[in-house]
Design an enzyme around this catalytic site. Sequence first.
Site, PDB file in Angstrom:
ATOM      1  N   ASN A   9       0.878  -1.172   0.000  1.00 21.84           N
ATOM      2  CA  ASN A   9       0.000   0.000   0.000  1.00 21.84           C
ATOM      3  C   ASN A   9       0.911   1.215   0.000  1.00 21.84           C
ATOM      4  OD1 ASN A   9      -1.844   2.007   0.374  1.00 21.84           O
ATOM      5  ND2 ASN A   9      -2.406   1.430   2.475  1.00 21.84           N
ATOM      6  N   TRP A  10       1.065   1.795  -1.196  1.00 19.02           N
ATOM      7  CA  TRP A  10       2.014   2.908  -1.330  1.00 19.02           C
ATOM      8  C   TRP A  10       1.464   4.209  -0.736  1.00 19.02           C
ATOM      9  CZ3 TRP A  10       4.257   2.545  -7.047  1.00 19.02           C
ATOM     10  CH2 TRP A  10       4.952   1.341  -7.172  1.00 19.02           C
ATOM     11  N   LYS A  11       0.172   4.249  -0.476  1.00 16.48           N
ATOM     12  CA  LYS A  11      -0.487   5.473   0.017  1.00 16.48           C
ATOM     13  C   LYS A  11      -0.175   6.633  -0.942  1.00 16.48           C
ATOM     14  CE  LYS A  11      -0.217   3.426   4.531  1.00 16.48           C
ATOM     15  NZ  LYS A  11      -0.232   3.561   5.963  1.00 16.48           N
ATOM     16  N   HIS A  98      -9.636   1.663   4.242  1.00 13.94           N
ATOM     17  CA  HIS A  98      -8.390   1.798   5.013  1.00 13.94           C
ATOM     18  C   HIS A  98      -8.628   2.762   6.178  1.00 13.94           C
ATOM     19  CE1 HIS A  98      -4.328   2.858   6.126  1.00 13.94           C
ATOM     20  NE2 HIS A  98      -3.957   1.732   5.556  1.00 13.94           N
ATOM     21  N   GLU A 100      -6.996   5.103   7.313  1.00 11.31           N
ATOM     22  CA  GLU A 100      -6.732   6.528   7.023  1.00 11.31           C
ATOM     23  C   GLU A 100      -7.927   7.165   6.317  1.00 11.31           C
ATOM     24  OE1 GLU A 100      -2.992   5.770   5.108  1.00 11.31           O
ATOM     25  OE2 GLU A 100      -2.160   5.215   7.057  1.00 11.31           O
ATOM     26  N   GLU A 170      -6.055  -4.551  10.162  1.00 10.64           N
ATOM     27  CA  GLU A 170      -4.999  -3.571  10.406  1.00 10.64           C
ATOM     28  C   GLU A 170      -5.326  -2.794  11.675  1.00 10.64           C
ATOM     29  OE1 GLU A 170      -2.808  -2.582   6.506  1.00 10.64           O
ATOM     30  OE2 GLU A 170      -4.438  -1.171   6.715  1.00 10.64           O
ATOM     31  N   GLY A 176       2.034   2.342  10.674  1.00  7.27           N
ATOM     32  CA  GLY A 176       3.036   3.401  10.557  1.00  7.27           C
ATOM     33  C   GLY A 176       3.693   3.772  11.876  1.00  7.27           C
ATOM     34  N   SER A 216       2.799  -2.061  10.308  1.00  7.24           N
ATOM     35  CA  SER A 216       4.244  -2.156  10.561  1.00  7.24           C
ATOM     36  C   SER A 216       4.832  -3.526  10.231  1.00  7.24           C
ATOM     37  CB  SER A 216       4.561  -1.753  12.014  1.00  7.24           C
ATOM     38  OG  SER A 216       4.188  -0.409  12.237  1.00  7.24           O
ATOM     39  N   GLY A 237       2.595  -1.176   4.256  1.00  4.37           N
ATOM     40  CA  GLY A 237       2.680   0.248   3.908  1.00  4.37           C
ATOM     41  C   GLY A 237       4.129   0.663   3.719  1.00  4.37           C
ATOM     42  N   GLY A 238       4.721   1.228   4.761  1.00  2.22           N
ATOM     43  CA  GLY A 238       6.078   1.802   4.689  1.00  2.22           C
ATOM     44  C   GLY A 238       7.094   0.892   4.006  1.00  2.22           C
TER      45      GLY A 238
HETATM   46  P1  PGA Z   1       2.441   0.310   7.588  1.00  2.00           P
HETATM   47  O1  PGA Z   1       1.048   0.588   6.868  1.00  2.00           O
HETATM   48  O2  PGA Z   1       2.966  -0.990   7.060  1.00  2.00           O
HETATM   49  O3  PGA Z   1       3.322   1.485   7.204  1.00  2.00           O
HETATM   50  O4  PGA Z   1       2.191   0.269   9.055  1.00  2.00           O
HETATM   51  C1  PGA Z   1       0.154  -0.465   6.621  1.00  2.00           C
HETATM   52  C2  PGA Z   1      -1.096   0.083   5.981  1.00  2.00           C
HETATM   53  O5  PGA Z   1      -1.498   1.206   6.319  1.00  2.00           O
HETATM   54  O6  PGA Z   1      -1.719  -0.577   5.139  1.00  2.00           O
END
Ligand code: PGA
Length: 254
Positions: A9-11, A98, A100, A170, A176, A216, A237-238
């Site tokens: 997930n590149w956001k 998601h 966010e 999640e 994050g 994470s 994500g990251g």
């Molecule tokens: P993260 O993000 O791996 O940076 O914690 C995961 C996500 O939001 O899908």
Amino acid sequence: MRKKIIAGNWKMNTTPDEGVDLALKIYSFLSNYNLDQNCKVILGVPFTHIDRIIQKVDSSKIAIAAQNCSQFDSGAYTGEISVKMVKNLGANYIIIGHSERRQYFSENNELLAIKLRQCYNNNINPIYCCGETLSERDSNRHFEIVKEQIIESFKDISESEMLNTIIAYEPVWAIGTGRTATPSQAQEMHNYIRLIIKDLFNQIVADEVSILYGGSVNSANASELFKCADIDGGLVGGASLKPDDFINIIKSAK
Ligand code: PGA
């Protein structure tokens, strides 16, 4: 047998040029790697990158997901992107709900049910995200919250639609933050989610749906998480922005 899935997930990161470079690094690794037949790699990229990346990678090696979609079919909704548009570019997945989007764009379960319906009506597979906040976990409401999210979002869907869905658990406190759920915390919730699916549908559907862990995930913790019986891969994500880390996470999925 349910699929193992490693999804990035590149956001809202990378320009389209940078995104093509990143996708090509992962693609070049996968082109020479004997990925288990049962394992799938998906990249959740910004809308602006979908077309260019799809032109450059073979979809049998890398599938592309959008990160959101409109709840509407088409019409006067300035700035919105419909599921049909995403599908027409060749993407086969959309990340729905998601945390966010729930947090910054006020998406609630009722709206997500409509977005899921858009996905099913257009033959696109949703990657549906659920998970509790830190205060919900601290007050021991995490099971109740996740159950509510799933039941309210998956109203009125058929068995075959459920089978075309990926769920990503999640926990918001792990996204994050560098604070991953322990494998036993994640396994416990994944097992619980499977029970919810069993109650909504049946055991066969519950056994077939892939449930990813997100929050994470990195190359150091992925293999412990992926060993758990009900964890079928990760939404990353990251670490998905760092090709070497993401490649190591793919290698952890056996
Ligand atoms: P993260 O993000 O791996 O940076 O914690 C995961 C996500 O939001 O899908």
